[in-house]
Design a protein around this motif. Structure first.
Motif, mmCIF file in Angstrom:
data_model
loop_
_atom_site.group_PDB
_atom_site.id
_atom_site.type_symbol
_atom_site.label_atom_id
_atom_site.label_comp_id
_atom_site.label_asym_id
_atom_site.label_seq_id
_atom_site.Cartn_x
_atom_site.Cartn_y
_atom_site.Cartn_z
ATOM 1 N N SER A 71 0.863 -1.203 -0.149
ATOM 2 C CA SER A 71 -0.047 0.142 0.073
ATOM 3 C C SER A 71 0.994 1.386 -0.086
ATOM 4 C CB SER A 71 -1.076 0.041 1.157
ATOM 5 O OG SER A 71 -1.488 -1.144 1.515
ATOM 6 N N THR A 72 0.328 2.373 -0.437
ATOM 7 C CA THR A 72 0.747 3.570 -0.279
ATOM 8 C C THR A 72 0.184 4.073 1.221
ATOM 9 O OG1 THR A 72 0.732 4.085 -2.638
ATOM 10 C CG2 THR A 72 0.610 6.063 -1.357
ATOM 11 N N ILE A 73 1.136 4.504 1.965
ATOM 12 C CA ILE A 73 0.362 4.881 3.125
ATOM 13 C C ILE A 73 0.511 6.379 3.499
ATOM 14 C CG2 ILE A 73 0.478 4.546 5.799
ATOM 15 C CD1 ILE A 73 2.046 1.763 5.112
ATOM 16 N N ILE A 74 -0.566 6.862 3.782
ATOM 17 C CA ILE A 74 -0.556 8.477 4.211
ATOM 18 C C ILE A 74 -1.080 8.542 5.623
ATOM 19 C CG2 ILE A 74 -1.364 10.663 3.473
ATOM 20 C CD1 ILE A 74 -1.762 9.825 0.753
ATOM 21 N N CYS A 75 -0.273 9.055 6.273
ATOM 22 C CA CYS A 75 -0.922 9.152 8.086
ATOM 23 C C CYS A 75 -0.507 10.445 8.642
ATOM 24 C CB CYS A 75 0.349 8.206 8.482
ATOM 25 S SG CYS A 75 0.123 8.036 10.166
#
Lengths: 232, 236
Positions: free
Chosen positions: A188-192
Motif C-alpha cells: 500500500s501507499t500509506i498516508i498518515c
C-alpha cells in the motif's frame, strides 16, 4: 512495489457553513508504495487532506488517486481502494461485534466464512487483540477501539491506506507493533496524519509539514521539524 | 444443566409468550390457569433467571398502578355499568391491564435486558422478517446504545465538573445545547464512515447462528402458550 499514486494540485477546501477556507493551495505528490506522514499541529488541516482524499469534502483544484481524478463518478471505485482510519475510531465501528466489524471489507469480496475467520484472527493477533474477537464494540476502551478500527482498515491490504492519528490512543507496545506492521507493508501507499514525530520516524520515508491549511514543506527532516516547533 | 438457547430462539419465544400474556384472561379461572401455568412452564424451559425480578416488578407496578386512577375518570365519563356498578366492577379494566402488563413486561424486560448487544443483534438479524425491517431494528438498537453511552458520558462529566449547586444548575441548563449537537455530529461522522467503508446496509453477516433442537422446543412452547391464550380468548 504496489500501491496508488496520489497527486494534489492547487487544492482549496472551504467549510460548508461559513465558507472559511480550510485548505489553501495544497500541492504534493506521493508515489506508488510511498509511506509519508502529514505532520502538523492541531487544526493545521491534516484530517481535511485525508477526508478530502476520501471524497468527504468538495474541493477546488485537482486530485488524482491512482490514475483516476477524484470526481463523483469515480468516487465509488476510489473508495474501494482506500483503507481509512478516522481520528475518532468509534465513529467508524458500525457493528456490534469486533469480528463482524473487522470482517466487513472481506464480506464485500464474498469470501468464504472460513477464510474470513482466518484472516480476521490473523490481523487481530498481529495487533495483539485476538482476545477481543467476540467482544461487544461498545465495551472496548478507546485504545482497543482504535486497534479494531485499524484492523478493519488494513485487513484487505488496500492499495491506499489513509490513517488519521493512528497512534493517538495506543500504548507504547502497540505503537511499536503498528510501526513494524506499517514498515513491513509493501502493498500500500500509506498516508498518515500525525503529530507524533517518533511514530513518523519509525516508518515514514518522507514527512510533509502542514500549517494553517497549507503545505509548508514537502519533505522536512526531524531536526528541522523540531526546530520549527521549538522542541529543541 | 440446561442446553444453550440460540438468540433468535430466545427472542422469538419471548415475543410469543408476551403476546400470549397480553391475550390472557385473568378474570376467569381457566384464563388465569393458562397464563400462570404457561409462564411457569416457559420460565423453566428457558431457564429463567429470577435474580433482580423483584426490582423489575416494583418498577412495572410504579408504571401500571396509576391506571387505577382511571376508575374515577371512567365513573364520570361513562354511564351504565361503570357509573352504577359495584366497586369491584369498576376495578375490572385496570386490574386486567395490570395483570397482562405486569406479566408481558416482566417476560420481555428480564430476558431481553439480559441478552448482550451482540446476542440481540444476532437474534434480530435471524428473525424471519423482511431484510429492511431487520435492518431498521438493528440500527435502532445500535443507535440507541450509542445515544445511551453518549448520554452517560455527559452525565459523568456533569457529576465530576458540577462541584457546587450553581455550576450543576448551569451545566444542566446547557445539557440540551451540548447533547444535541454532539449526537448530531456523531451521526454525521458515522454516516461519513459508512460512505467511506462502502456500507449501505448493516445487514451484512458472514456467520449465522444455529438454532438448536432445544431452541426450537423453546420457540414451540412459546407458540403453544400463545395459541392457547388466543384460542381461549376467541372462544370465550
Amino acid at each position: 512495489m504496489t500501491g496508488l499514486k496520489v497527486v494534489f494540485e492547487e487544492v482549496n477546501v472551504f467549510s460548508g457553513l461559513d465558507s472559511v477556507q480550510i485548505l489553501r493551495n495544497v500541492n504534493f505528490s506521493i508515489s506508488n508504495g510511498e509511506k509519508i506522514c502529514l505532520m502538523g499541529l492541531n487544526g493545521s488541516g491534516k484530517t481535511t487532506v485525508l477526508s478530502t482524499m476520501a471524497g468527504l469534502w468538495k474541493y477546488d483544484g485537482k486530485i488524482e488517486i491512482g490514475s483516476l481524478p477524484l470526481t463523483i463518478g469515480n468516487l465509488k471505485k476510489i473508495r474501494e481502494s482506500i483503507g481509512y482510519l478516522f481520528n475518532v475510531p468509534e465513529d467508524q465501528l458500525l457493528f456490534t461485534s469486533v469480528e463482524e466489524d473487522v470482517a466487513l471489507s472481506l464480506m464485500k469480496k464474498s469470501m468464504s466464512e472460513k477464510e474470513i475467520h482466518l484472516k480476521v484472527s490473523e490481523i487481530l493477533s498481529l495487533l495483539g487483540i485476538s482476545n477481543l474477537n467476540a467482544a461487544d464494540i461498545h465495551e472496548l476502551s478507546h485504545g482497543q477501539k482504535q486497534k479494531v478500527a485499524l484492523a478493519g482498515a488494513m485487513i484487505c491490504k488496500p492499495p491506499l491506506l489513509c490513517l488519521d492519528e493512528p497512534s493517538s490512543a495506543l500504548d507504547p507496545v502497540s505503537k511499536r507493533k503498528l510501526i513494524d506492521m506499517l514498515s513491513e507493508n509493501n502493498n500500500s501507499t500509506i498516508i498518515c496524519a500525525t503529530n507524533d514525530i517518533e511514530f513518523a520516524d519509525g516508518f515514514a520515508s518522507r514527512k510533509i509539514l502542514m500549517e494553517n491549511g497549507s503545505v509548508l514543506s514537502d519533505d522536512i527532516s526531524t531536526m528541522e521539524l523540531k526546530k520549527h516547533w521549538k522542541l529543541d | 444443566m440446561f442446553p444453550k438457547i440460540s438468540p433468535q430462539g430466545k427472542l422469538l419465544s419471548v415475543l410469543m409468550v408476551s403476546i400470549g400474556m397480553l391475550m390472557s384472561d385473568p378474570l376467569s379461572v381457566t384464563g388465569m390457569i393458562i397464563a400462570l401455568s404457561g409462564m411457569l412452564i416457559w420460565s423453566f424451559i428457558i431457564n429463567f433467571d429470577f435474580s433482580g425480578v423483584g426490582r423489575i416488578i416494583v418498577k412495572i407496578l410504579i408504571l401500571l398502578v396509576p391506571f387505577f386512577l382511571t376508575v374515577w375518570v371512567l365513573k364520570f365519563v361513562f354511564r351504565g355499568e361503570y357509573s352504577t356498578g359495584s366497586a369491584l366492577l369498576t376495578l375490572k379494566i385496570p386490574s386486567v391491564i395490570l395483570f397482562r402488563g405486569l406479566l408481558a413486561t416482566m417476560v420481555n424486560v428480564t430476558v431481553i435486558s439480559k441478552m448482550s448487544p451482540v446476542e440481540l443483534n444476532t437474534a434480530v438479524m435471524d428473525l424471519p422478517l423482511p431484510p429492511i425491517v431487520k435492518e431498521i431494528l438493528a440500527s435502532v438498537i445500535f443507535n440507541l446504545r450509542n445515544l445511551r453511552i453518549e448520554t452517560m458520558r455527559i452525565l459523568k462529566a456533569v457529576q465530576l465538573r458540577g462541584s457546587n449547586k450553581i455550576s450543576i444548575y448551569r451545566i444542566i441548563i446547557n445539557i440540551p445545547a451540548v447533547w444535541l449537537p454532539r449526537v448530531i455530529i456523531r451521526s454525521h461522522r458515522s454516516t461519513d464512515a459508512m460512505n467511506v467503508r462502502g456500507i449501505d446496509s448493516l445487514n451484512v453477516r458472514f456467520r449465522k447462528s444455529e438454532c438448536s433442537v432445544y431452541s426450537n422446543v423453546c420457540i414451540f412452547t412459546g407458540f403453544i402458550f400463545m395459541a392457547c391464550s388466543v384460542i381461549f380468548g376467541v372462544v370465550r
